[in-house]
Design an enzyme around this catalytic site. Structure first.
Site, PDB file in Angstrom:
ATOM      1  N   LYS A 170      16.996 -80.870  -5.214  1.00  8.19           N
ATOM      2  CA  LYS A 170      17.460 -82.247  -5.399  1.00  8.19           C
ATOM      3  C   LYS A 170      18.953 -82.224  -5.752  1.00  8.19           C
ATOM      4  O   LYS A 170      19.326 -81.895  -6.873  1.00  8.19           O
ATOM      5  CB  LYS A 170      16.704 -82.955  -6.544  1.00  8.19           C
ATOM      6  CG  LYS A 170      17.073 -84.444  -6.581  1.00  8.19           C
ATOM      7  CD  LYS A 170      16.941 -85.083  -7.953  1.00  8.19           C
ATOM      8  CE  LYS A 170      18.168 -85.077  -8.769  1.00  8.19           C
ATOM      9  NZ  LYS A 170      19.318 -85.878  -8.270  1.00  8.19           N
ATOM     10  N   GLU A 245      22.366 -74.258 -16.373  1.00  8.36           N
ATOM     11  CA  GLU A 245      23.823 -74.042 -16.314  1.00  8.36           C
ATOM     12  C   GLU A 245      24.459 -75.336 -16.789  1.00  8.36           C
ATOM     13  O   GLU A 245      24.470 -76.331 -16.061  1.00  8.36           O
ATOM     14  CB  GLU A 245      24.264 -73.751 -14.875  1.00  8.36           C
ATOM     15  CG  GLU A 245      23.769 -72.440 -14.319  1.00  8.36           C
ATOM     16  CD  GLU A 245      24.460 -71.239 -14.938  1.00  8.36           C
ATOM     17  OE1 GLU A 245      25.514 -71.398 -15.580  1.00  8.36           O
ATOM     18  OE2 GLU A 245      23.918 -70.137 -14.804  1.00  8.36           O
ATOM     19  N   CYS A 279      33.173 -77.210 -14.863  1.00  6.12           N
ATOM     20  CA  CYS A 279      32.466 -76.828 -16.101  1.00  6.12           C
ATOM     21  C   CYS A 279      33.268 -75.845 -16.928  1.00  6.12           C
ATOM     22  O   CYS A 279      33.237 -75.871 -18.147  1.00  6.12           O
ATOM     23  CB  CYS A 279      31.110 -76.223 -15.748  1.00  6.12           C
ATOM     24  SG  CYS A 279      31.232 -74.820 -14.611  1.00  6.12           S
ATOM     25  N   GLU A 380      32.946 -82.045 -24.345  1.00  8.61           N
ATOM     26  CA  GLU A 380      33.367 -81.885 -22.949  1.00  8.61           C
ATOM     27  C   GLU A 380      33.785 -83.243 -22.375  1.00  8.61           C
ATOM     28  O   GLU A 380      32.956 -84.155 -22.281  1.00  8.61           O
ATOM     29  CB  GLU A 380      32.215 -81.311 -22.124  1.00  8.61           C
ATOM     30  CG  GLU A 380      32.614 -81.004 -20.696  1.00  8.61           C
ATOM     31  CD  GLU A 380      31.441 -80.581 -19.822  1.00  8.61           C
ATOM     32  OE1 GLU A 380      30.395 -81.256 -19.845  1.00  8.61           O
ATOM     33  OE2 GLU A 380      31.585 -79.578 -19.104  1.00  8.61           O
TER      34      GLU A 380
HETATM   35  N1  LIG Z   1      27.596 -74.233 -16.065  1.00 10.54           N
HETATM   36  C1  LIG Z   1      27.872 -74.473 -14.802  1.00 10.54           C
HETATM   37  O1  LIG Z   1      27.936 -73.580 -13.974  1.00 10.54           O
HETATM   38  C2  LIG Z   1      28.136 -75.893 -14.346  1.00 10.54           C
HETATM   39  C3  LIG Z   1      28.574 -76.104 -13.040  1.00 10.54           C
HETATM   40  C4  LIG Z   1      28.837 -77.407 -12.615  1.00 10.54           C
HETATM   41  C5  LIG Z   1      28.666 -78.472 -13.488  1.00 10.54           C
HETATM   42  N2  LIG Z   1      28.235 -78.231 -14.749  1.00 10.54           N
HETATM   43  C6  LIG Z   1      28.098 -79.343 -15.691  1.00 10.54           C
HETATM   44  O2  LIG Z   1      27.577 -80.491 -15.039  1.00 10.54           O
HETATM   45  C7  LIG Z   1      27.993 -81.685 -15.720  1.00 10.54           C
HETATM   46  C8  LIG Z   1      28.491 -82.701 -14.722  1.00 10.54           C
HETATM   47  O3  LIG Z   1      27.547 -82.949 -13.756  1.00 10.54           O
HETATM   48  P1  LIG Z   1      26.675 -84.297 -13.702  1.00 10.54           P
HETATM   49  O4  LIG Z   1      27.432 -85.422 -14.291  1.00 10.54           O
HETATM   50  O5  LIG Z   1      26.148 -84.415 -12.316  1.00 10.54           O
HETATM   51  O6  LIG Z   1      25.491 -83.894 -14.683  1.00 10.54           O
HETATM   52  P2  LIG Z   1      24.122 -84.680 -14.948  1.00 10.54           P
HETATM   53  O7  LIG Z   1      23.425 -83.907 -16.005  1.00 10.54           O
HETATM   54  O8  LIG Z   1      24.365 -86.120 -15.177  1.00 10.54           O
HETATM   55  O9  LIG Z   1      23.359 -84.590 -13.553  1.00 10.54           O
HETATM   56  C9  LIG Z   1      23.092 -83.359 -12.929  1.00 10.54           C
HETATM   57  C10 LIG Z   1      21.857 -83.511 -12.059  1.00 10.54           C
HETATM   58  O10 LIG Z   1      20.759 -83.804 -12.902  1.00 10.54           O
HETATM   59  C11 LIG Z   1      20.053 -84.921 -12.411  1.00 10.54           C
HETATM   60  N3  LIG Z   1      19.394 -85.604 -13.531  1.00 10.54           N
HETATM   61  C12 LIG Z   1      19.883 -86.594 -14.309  1.00 10.54           C
HETATM   62  N4  LIG Z   1      18.965 -86.987 -15.218  1.00 10.54           N
HETATM   63  C13 LIG Z   1      17.868 -86.218 -15.019  1.00 10.54           C
HETATM   64  C14 LIG Z   1      16.583 -86.137 -15.643  1.00 10.54           C
HETATM   65  N5  LIG Z   1      16.239 -86.911 -16.645  1.00 10.54           N
HETATM   66  N6  LIG Z   1      15.711 -85.205 -15.189  1.00 10.54           N
HETATM   67  C15 LIG Z   1      16.037 -84.384 -14.179  1.00 10.54           C
HETATM   68  N7  LIG Z   1      17.234 -84.429 -13.533  1.00 10.54           N
HETATM   69  C16 LIG Z   1      18.145 -85.322 -13.957  1.00 10.54           C
HETATM   70  C17 LIG Z   1      21.104 -85.729 -11.696  1.00 10.54           C
HETATM   71  O11 LIG Z   1      20.519 -86.619 -10.778  1.00 10.54           O
HETATM   72  C18 LIG Z   1      21.925 -84.631 -11.034  1.00 10.54           C
HETATM   73  O12 LIG Z   1      21.311 -84.215  -9.849  1.00 10.54           O
HETATM   74  C19 LIG Z   1      29.070 -81.219 -16.668  1.00 10.54           C
HETATM   75  O13 LIG Z   1      28.563 -81.173 -17.978  1.00 10.54           O
HETATM   76  C20 LIG Z   1      29.422 -79.827 -16.170  1.00 10.54           C
HETATM   77  O14 LIG Z   1      29.983 -78.990 -17.150  1.00 10.54           O
HETATM   78  C21 LIG Z   1      27.955 -76.978 -15.197  1.00 10.54           C
HETATM   79  C1  LIG Z   2      30.787 -72.871 -11.739  1.00 16.78           C
HETATM   80  N1  LIG Z   2      31.937 -73.532 -11.106  1.00 16.78           N
HETATM   81  C2  LIG Z   2      33.168 -73.037 -11.757  1.00 16.78           C
HETATM   82  C3  LIG Z   2      31.996 -73.197  -9.701  1.00 16.78           C
HETATM   83  C4  LIG Z   2      31.834 -74.967 -11.168  1.00 16.78           C
HETATM   84  C5  LIG Z   2      31.770 -75.550 -12.475  1.00 16.78           C
HETATM   85  O1  LIG Z   2      31.829 -76.762 -12.604  1.00 16.78           O
END
Ligand SMILES: NC(=O)c1ccc[n+]([C@@H]2O[C@H](COP(=O)([O-])OP(=O)(O)OC[C@H]3O[C@@H](n4cnc5c(N)ncnc54)[C@H](O)[C@@H]3O)[C@@H](O)[C@H]2O)c1
Ligand SMILES: C[N+](C)(C)CC=O
Length: 485
Positions: A170, A245, A279, A380
């Protein structure tokens, strides 16, 4: 959506408009699935796994399929990169670089698939044979964010398939385009039906169903910390395995003996690349007190010159934020920073350029005079906002760097490698860069300490996340033991 080898609309018939964040134009209409669609996909994945259509295939054959996806991604790189830029606003060069990385990830795991054959153990029991094998976990739910849509999906799809699992993916509901395209490639290579399924829709519906459903054995999630907690709770219903992650608040530590020009240039890139929506963005600059003024002055000068614009324009250095809601969140953090007493040194508002008014742009922003207890230092922001603190010893740098709930990544800049080793050994983070910022690649594990996550993606660790470990013991001379005489 792609369920059980068929392209389908949502059962409800609902759709969602996909918006280009540069100008708010509708670039696509996507099916909007819900729990029912998720359940259909889970059932297909369950059947495909239980019937052994995939997991029992020879590992090298699975590897060939996975490798081939990587080859097709390279073939269609330009189209995929354009879709990613349309969907996220990131520059076309960033998107092309992402696609190269993504192809590498598929080809790395394609190659690794048959190198995970287990090991023979020296059994302490005479006339016995003991071996440890790794088997696929089963049906894997995979949920990805919007900032690196296909890259984060690749980090999950490639190892899960290589290890013999079946999947339900998803993607973020606002950036599904490249993931849909890759499922077309999956269809093109002829993966057995039901092995890889794609359901589009919101987190609250499709994501929640994947997290709670008893037929999902593992849930792998990339996204925000609060969502991660919700998923972890839901996953506890059937004790599914979890891989999380999550976010970061990543320190970038600059010592006075670092190469000044390089450290300034890279500090800029560390935080403002992809409008700070990374991230591992270096959003917390820790600079040695003696060079603070000169360093910040150079940084401000460079930040003012960052060219915002259309990701398709080759002069653009940074695109917009992903959405109006996300920009509003960043703006609220800037307001918090001001109220907390940090000094707004540059930015802190939307750009005035008329040609950027339809996009979700925000100027690169730097706060100086920050202290460790401020919310803009601790939380963040996930936008183009840098906080600056100072330190005067390596011990203080470590204390400040580690002083958040996060532990994703951090960097240290110094010409003194002993000092670099001292810092690297003490940072409580999954990745530490010495005299660099941002590199990640298929061969090295990625993931967080503390609340930045659970588990690792990439590297052989990323494959192992998708396996169960089984010990098989064989008595070579079975005989009665007469314990119960
Ligand atoms: N650690 C890593 O490698 C990494 C990489 C990329 C992004 N991120 C993190 O992602 C965040 C930004 O992304 P975002 O705004 O899309 O995050 P988000 O948590 O809002 O959403 C991520 C995904 O989760 C889904 N989701 C939302 N609520 C849910 C629920 N209750 N149950 C199951 N799935 C649900 C969303 O539809 C989406 O597909 C930041 O905090 C960033 O640091 C981390
Ligand atoms: C893991 N990375 C760095 C590719 C994306 C983070 O948001």
């Amino acid at each position: 959506m792609y369920i059980d080898g068929e392209w389908v609309n949502s059962q409800s018939g609902e759709t969602r408009s996909i918006i280009n964040p540069f100008n708010q134009e509708i670039v696509a209409t996507a099916a909007e699935g819900n729990e029912e669609d998720a359940r259909a996909a889970i059932q297909a994945a369950r059947l495909a796994f239980d019937e052994g259509r995939w997991g029992t295939l020879a590992a090298n054959q699975r590897g060939e399929f996975v490798y081939e996806i990587g080859r097709l991604i390279r073939r269609d790189l330009q189209e995929l990169a354009e879709l990613e830029t349309l969907d996220t606003g990131k520059t076309i060069q960033e998107s092309k670089d992402d696609m190269e990385d993504i192809a590498n990830v598929f080809q790395y795991y394609g190659g690794l698939a048959d190198k995970n054959g287990g090991e023979v153990i020296s059994s302490p029991i005479p006339d016995s044979q003991s071996k440890v094998v790794r088997e696929p976990v089963g049906v894997c739910g995979q949920i990805t964010p919007w900032n690196y849509p296909l890259l984060q999906a690749a980090w999950k799809i490639a190892p899960a398939l290589a290890a013999g699992n079946t999947i339900v993916m998803k993607p973020s509901e606002i950036t599904p385009l490249t993931t849909v395209k890759v499922f077309e490639l999956i269809e093109e290579i002829g993966l057995p039906k039901g092995v890889a399924n794609l359901v589009l829709g919101s987190g609250a519906t499709v994501g929640a169903e994947l997290s709670v459903n008893q037929n999902v054995d593992l849930i792998s999630f990339t996204g925000g910390i609060e969502t991660g907690k919700t998923i972890m709770q839901a996953a506890s219903q059937n004790m599914k395995k979890i891989a999380l992650e999550l976010g970061g608040k990543n320190p970038n530590i600059v010592f006075a003996d670092a190469n000044f020009e390089t450290a300034v240039d890279q500090a800029l890139n560390a935080v403002f690349f992809h409008a700070g929506q990374v991230c591992s963005a270096g959003s917390r600059l820790l600079v040695e007190e003696s060079i603070h003024d000169a360093f910040v002055e150079a940084l401000i000068e460079r930040a003012k010159r960052i060219r915002l614009g259309n990701g398709f324009d080759e002069n653009t250095q940074s695109g917009p934020m992903i959405s109006a809601e996300h920009r509003a969140k960043v703006e609220s953090y800037v307001q918090i920073g001001k109220e907390e007493g940090a000094t707004l040194a540059v930015g802190g508002k939307r750009p005035d350029n008329p040609e950027l008014q339809n996009g979700f742009f925000y100027l690169p922003t730097i706060f100086t005079n920050c202290t460790k207890d401020m919310r803009i230092v601790q939380e963040e922001v996930f936008g183009p906002v840098l906080t600056v603190e100072t330190f005067s010893s390596k011990e203080e740098a470590v204390r400040l760097a580690n002083d958040t709930i996060y532990g994703l990544a951090g960097a240290v800049w110094t010409e003194d490698l002993n000092k670099a080793d001292f810092i690297a050994a003490r940072l409580r983070m999954g990745t530490v860069w010495v005299n660099d910022f941002h590199p990640y690649f298929a061969q090295a594990p990625w993931g967080g300490y503390k609340q930045s996550g659970i588990g690792r993606e990439l590297g052989h660790e990323g494959l192992e996340e998708y396996t169960e470990v089984k010990h098989i013991y064989r008595n070579k001379k079975p005989a009665p033991i007469h314990w119960f005489k």
